[in-house]
Design an enzyme around this catalytic site. Structure first.
Site, PDB file in Angstrom:
ATOM      1  N   GLY A  77      -9.716 -15.352 -46.754  1.00  0.00           N
ATOM      2  CA  GLY A  77     -10.697 -15.431 -47.847  1.00  0.00           C
ATOM      3  C   GLY A  77     -11.922 -14.569 -47.658  1.00  0.00           C
ATOM      4  N   LYS A  87      -0.020 -14.142 -43.412  1.00  0.00           N
ATOM      5  CA  LYS A  87      -1.302 -13.601 -42.934  1.00  0.00           C
ATOM      6  C   LYS A  87      -1.147 -13.003 -41.532  1.00  0.00           C
ATOM      7  CE  LYS A  87      -3.811 -16.909 -45.812  1.00  0.00           C
ATOM      8  NZ  LYS A  87      -4.350 -18.281 -45.874  1.00  0.00           N
ATOM      9  N   GLY A 107     -10.612 -20.654 -51.620  1.00  0.00           N
ATOM     10  CA  GLY A 107     -11.560 -21.043 -52.665  1.00  0.00           C
ATOM     11  C   GLY A 107     -11.915 -19.844 -53.527  1.00  0.00           C
TER      12      GLY A 107
END
Ligand code: HSE
Length: 437
Positions: A139, A210, A312
């Site tokens: 993120g 990732k 988020g």
């Protein structure tokens, strides 16, 4: 603020949690962004599945919405394509088209980069175009740019990360409250951390994607999700967490990418995702809640730690905006981002050759010779025992054995042999131990 320069024109693909925050930040920070780039950014189209959907007070002209993503990507008045849809297709088609036509691409699409990053990088080379993807891993944390640029004068040897917020929330909660996996998952779902179908998170698929991206950048080698050994964390029990505590450890779902010699001495790369015990003194042990952190070790730099919000809408949009600014600046300056660095072509080392330590909890019959028999199995597979703890119950006992480092294949063979012993009633758990306990 007028810069006098023509606008850099953006097409946004996807307007969900991240996309709508990208729109909001582009609007709210328009003046600062113009000043920083030296030209304004102009959103010229947004591709969505349902253009009529209510989007609250999103500060955007409803006329910008379209369902024709490919048509938007192909428009002559688009300079930068931003993709926050995810998945392999049709995103791969859109981005390949954009890059091949010389448009800059900013994407958060970890699945695509991990499964078929090669196609995107090749298209970027063909089109002499920028491909930025900071938001695809961890993120908001600036992590890919340091690996891709700042550390390019150094040799990265190992990357150890907590790159999945949902599972970190669950494991942190199990550690703090003694709850089991099911109860902690329920809490994570109620609080909106876990998705209705948490499989990608709890089974390690998200972290494995990732890990592949991080390993590719760290070791200048194309690594795909299929190269990553993956084990989820659904089997971690409250008893494992309690046992970890007794050892001064906590349990985290780790991604570990390391370079080193394989069994023939050839330099190679090993990438794995699995739950592991780490000492409470390790910098990653204190990463709680849904936070992410990545610990990078490099020959000259030593140890580096990157920490922050890994998911988020707003944190992820922060990373997307950083990439948009970089791509816009490059266009104005007539330059390009560093292209893919995959010259090392290191082979992937199989999991069996990864040297790890194991924590094994066995329920055994409590009688003479049992410990000697169990120890003999470890010796047979050349696995050295570091500690043994025994707790008794009537005729039974629980043995908790922690090994020294050994190739994963030797440890797996040891566990298989233990399972076949009559005196072993069950193997309650097998966990890897990392970080020098
Ligand atoms: N589901 C991920 C997480 C976020 O829990 O960290 C997106 O990669």
């Amino acid at each position: 603020m007028s810069s006098g320069k023509p606008a850099v024109r953006l097409a946004l693909l996807g307007c969900g949690t991240v996309g709508s925050e990208v729109v909001r930040l582009l609007h709210d920070q328009a003046e600062d962004l113009t000043a920083r780039i030296g030209a304004p950014l102009e959103l010229v189209g947004i591709a969505v599945r349902r253009p009529g959907r209510r989007r609250g007070d999103l500060p955007v002209d409803p006329g910008l919405f379209t369902t024709d993503a490919l048509g938007l990507v192909k428009r002559d008045d688009v300079d930068v394509v931003i993709e926050v849809v995810g998945g392999i297709e049709p995103s791969r088609t859109w981005l390949t088209e954009a890059l091949g036509a010389g448009k800059s691409v900013v994407t958060a699409n970890k699945a695509l980069l991990a499964e078929d990053g090669a196609t995107l990088h090749d298209a970027a080379t063909r089109g002499d175009a920028d491909l930025y993807y900071e938001a695809s891993v961890a993120g908001a944390i600036p992590l890919l740019r340091p690996l891709r640029e700042s550390l390019h004068g150094d040799r990265v040897t190992r990357v150890t990360g907590i790159v999945n917020g949902t599972t970190n929330f669950i494991l942190s909660s199990m550690d703090a409250t003694g709850a089991g996996f099911g109860e902690a998952l329920e809490e994570a779902t109620d609080l909106g951390y876990a998705e209705a179908d948490p499989t990608a998170d709890v089974e390690g698929f998200d972290a494995a994607a990732k890990a592949a991206i991080l390993a590719s950048l760290a070791f200048h080698t194309r690594v795909t999700a299929a190269d990553v050994f993956r084990e989820g964390m659904t089997g971690v029990t409250a008893a494992d967490v309690a046992s970890a505590k007794e050892m001064g450890c906590t349990i985290k779902l780790l991604c570990i990418a390391e370079r080193g010699p394989d069994s023939t001495g050839q330099e190679s790369v090993s990438v794995r995702v699995h739950p592991a015990m780490i000492p409470r003194s390790h910098p990653l042990a204190s990463v709680g809640d849904a936070f992410n952190a990545v610990f990078v070790e490099a020959e000259a730099a030593g140890q580096l730690m990157f920490y922050g919000r890994g998911a988020g809408g707003t944190p992820t949009a922060s990373a997307v905006l950083g990439d948009i600014v970089a791509a816009a600046r490059n266009r104005l300056a007539g330059t390009r981002a560093p292209s893919e660095s995959a010259y090392a072509h290191l082979p992937i080392r199989p999991i069996g050759e990864a040297v790890t330590r194991y924590h094994i909890s066995l329920d055994v019959a409590d009688r003479q010779g049992v410990l000697a028999t169990v120890a003999g199995v470890f010796a047979k597979h050349e696995v050295s025992i570091a500690t043994v703890r025994q707790s008794g119950r009537d005729e039974d006992a629980t043995l908790v054995i922690v090994t020294h480092g050994a190739p994963d294949a030797n440890l797996a063979a040891t566990v298989e042999d233990l399972r076949s012993l009559d005196i072993v009633r069950s193997i309650a758990s097998v966990l890897r131990v990392e970080g020098g306990v």
